[in-house]
Design a protein around this motif. Structure first.
Motif, PDB file in Angstrom:
ATOM      1  N   ASP A 109     -10.884   1.896 -26.025  1.00 40.32           N
ATOM      2  CA  ASP A 109     -10.175   3.140 -26.343  1.00 40.32           C
ATOM      3  C   ASP A 109      -9.548   3.118 -27.736  1.00 40.32           C
ATOM      4  OD1 ASP A 109      -8.964   3.845 -22.959  1.00 40.32           O
ATOM      5  OD2 ASP A 109     -10.903   4.171 -23.929  1.00 40.32           O
ATOM      6  N   ASP A 110      -9.443   1.967 -28.347  1.00 42.41           N
ATOM      7  CA  ASP A 110      -8.868   1.862 -29.690  1.00 42.41           C
ATOM      8  C   ASP A 110      -9.921   2.020 -30.785  1.00 42.41           C
ATOM      9  OD1 ASP A 110      -6.376  -0.638 -28.753  1.00 42.41           O
ATOM     10  OD2 ASP A 110      -6.360   1.556 -28.654  1.00 42.41           O
ATOM     11  N   TYR A 111     -11.165   2.272 -30.382  1.00 41.65           N
ATOM     12  CA  TYR A 111     -12.219   2.503 -31.357  1.00 41.65           C
ATOM     13  C   TYR A 111     -12.414   3.995 -31.569  1.00 41.65           C
ATOM     14  CZ  TYR A 111     -13.521  -2.397 -31.560  1.00 41.65           C
ATOM     15  OH  TYR A 111     -13.508  -3.754 -31.776  1.00 41.65           O
ATOM     16  N   HIS A 112     -12.865   4.352 -32.768  1.00 46.75           N
ATOM     17  CA  HIS A 112     -12.928   5.760 -33.139  1.00 46.75           C
ATOM     18  C   HIS A 112     -14.347   6.323 -33.162  1.00 46.75           C
ATOM     19  CE1 HIS A 112      -9.181   4.077 -34.867  1.00 46.75           C
ATOM     20  NE2 HIS A 112      -8.676   5.223 -34.444  1.00 46.75           N
ATOM     21  N   TYR A 113     -15.322   5.471 -33.342  1.00 48.10           N
ATOM     22  CA  TYR A 113     -16.702   5.941 -33.439  1.00 48.10           C
ATOM     23  C   TYR A 113     -17.587   5.047 -32.580  1.00 48.10           C
ATOM     24  CZ  TYR A 113     -14.771   8.163 -37.591  1.00 48.10           C
ATOM     25  OH  TYR A 113     -13.997   8.897 -38.445  1.00 48.10           O
TER      26      TYR A 113
END
Length: 124
Positions: A109-113
């Motif tokens: 969940d802390d990743y953006h892509y």
């Protein structure tokens, strides 16, 4: 905006090897933390490995068997997988985190892509 495209998945026998690649768009690739996650049927997505700068981390389940690396000149991150087991069967996803955001490289969940995923099947 960053676009990620995985490749290199396939069918392999137990004990075999595969190398996954994740090609990224964008001119600031080198500043992103990059991660690999996987999801098996009926199971939650799980962390596999991540690389940020010169630092790498691995899930216990793949430590010693998988190696993550990146080539910033090619905007590509790799996951070299060896000694594959049937439990490694999953869809493998590449992900990128924007620099300087709080959070953990181990948390999806802390990743953006995210990429679209590539299937890895290990047959016994």
């Amino acid at each position: 905006q960053v676009q990620l495209v995985e490749s290199g998945g396939g069918l392999v026998q137990v004990g075999g090897s595969l190398r996954l690649s994740c090609a990224a768009s964008g001119r600031t690739f080198s500043s992103y933390a990059m991660g690999w996650f996987r999801q098996a049927p009926g199971r939650e997505r799980e962390f596999v490995s991540a690389i940020s700068g010169g630092s790498t981390v691995y899930a216990d389940s793949v430590k010693g068997r998988f190696t993550i690396s990146r080539d910033n000149a090619k905007n590509t991150v790799y996951l070299q997988m060896a000694s594959l087991k049937p439990e490694d069967t999953a869809v493998y996803y590449c992900a990128a985190r924007i620099p300087d955001y709080s959070g953990s490289n181990r948390v999806g969940d802390d990743y953006h892509y995210w990429g679209q995923g590539t299937q890895v099947t290990v047959s016994s």
